[in-house]
Design an enzyme around this catalytic site. Structure first.
Site, PDB file in Angstrom:
ATOM      1  N   SER A   1       0.834  -1.191   0.000  1.00  0.00           N
ATOM      2  CA  SER A   1       0.000   0.000   0.000  1.00  0.00           C
ATOM      3  C   SER A   1       0.881   1.259   0.000  1.00  0.00           C
ATOM      4  CB  SER A   1      -0.948  -0.046   1.203  1.00  0.00           C
ATOM      5  OG  SER A   1      -1.974   0.906   1.087  1.00  0.00           O
TER       6      SER A   1
ATOM      7  N   ASP B   1      -5.804  -3.272  -2.468  1.00  0.00           N
ATOM      8  CA  ASP B   1      -4.719  -3.012  -1.521  1.00  0.00           C
ATOM      9  C   ASP B   1      -4.012  -4.306  -1.092  1.00  0.00           C
ATOM     10  OD1 ASP B   1      -3.422  -2.447   1.109  1.00  0.00           O
ATOM     11  OD2 ASP B   1      -4.374  -0.492   0.876  1.00  0.00           O
TER      12      ASP B   1
END
Length: 276
Positions: free
Chosen positions: A34, A157
């Site tokens: 991320s 993510d």
């Protein structure tokens, strides 16, 4: 070096990495999850302070992350603005791609395949001039963002697939690992915050929703493994003592600055760990 990201909390890693640049500390392989992948991109390009500017200045713009962005772009965090408009060669704060590419370190970026929930490990070869799609894929928070599509494949993510990829690094042959967490390392992650988003996500991406529901257990298991490796001298865990009022998608300027300084201070432990 592993930077697990964590939205605005990830400024902790920005502090760690800026100090590493000041002290000339380099790593053979960097793993980003991320926002951690974006932190490491600036680090590998030797752009001291660049991450700090993104978190403490640009992040307060409505174009960067806001309800307005969600309404108009279906993404709370406008990943194209962050990793395109601002970061391309003609942007306000471009990534020094030539320096990034010239850095001999390997680079792995973690994402989740939205179709089946499997883990995708992108490499440095997947990053190109003015093409930072793998950072967008790794940072697409489920529900807050639409999945980011690369070559026809939708991604979410990386934190819902392999949130703390210490075992991946061990399996890749790394024997000294600096792990940057953005939560206190002894705080157990709970499932409840993921239940409602998973219910929404299940309608469009049921396998990814399953991974989201399991994220708390995956995270806790992987942190426990990291602590075991730390006891064996293979891992150094750097983590904030508190969150300073920050969360994945909420922030204050004061909280960001305090988290950055916390990371900068913790990085003082790295040199001794690597020299031992």
């Amino acid at each position: 070096m592993i930077d697990v990201g964590g939205g605005f909390r990830a400024i902790f890693g920005a502090g760690v990495l800026d100090r590493c640049l000041e002290e000339g500390i380099a790593f053979d392989h960097c793993y980003g999850v991320s926002a951690g992948s974006a932190n490491l991109t600036s680090f590998l390009a030797h752009q001291h302070g660049r991450n700090h500017t993104f978190y403490t200045q640009y992040a307060f713009r409505k174009e960067y992350a806001s309800v307005n962005s969600f309404i108009h772009n279906h993404n709370f965090a406008n990943l194209d603005y962050v990793y395109g408009t601002l970061s391309n060669h003609d942007g306000e704060n471009p990534l020094d791609y030539e320096a990034f590419a010239a850095n001999p370190a390997q680079f792995t970026v973690v994402a989740c395949d939205a179709r089946d929930g499997s883990t995708k490990y992108f490499t440095k070869d997947d990053m190109h001039y003015d093409d930072y799609d793998i950072l967008k894929a790794s940072s697409a928070v489920p529900v807050a963002c639409q999945p980011y599509v690369i070559d026809g494949v939708p991604y979410f993510d990386g934190g819902i697939a392999d949130p703390v990829p210490v075992q991946k690094a061990i399996d890749d042959g790394c024997d000294r690992i600096v792990l940057v967490l953005t939560r206190p390392k002894d705080v157990i992650r709970e499932q409840h915050k993921d239940v409602a988003p998973a219910r929404i996500l299940r309608r469009s991406h049921p396998k990814a929703a399953e991974r989201l529901l399991e994220r708390y257990a995956t995270y806790n298991t992987e942190v426990a493994a990291a602590k075991q490796y730390e006891a064996e001298g293979k891992v150094l865990i750097l983590a904030p003592e508190e969150l300073y009022g920050l969360s994945t998608l909420s922030k204050t300027y004061e909280g960001l600055e305090r988290m950055y300084r916390a990371g900068y201070g913790q990085a003082g432990r790295i040199a001794d760990f690597l020299a031992a």
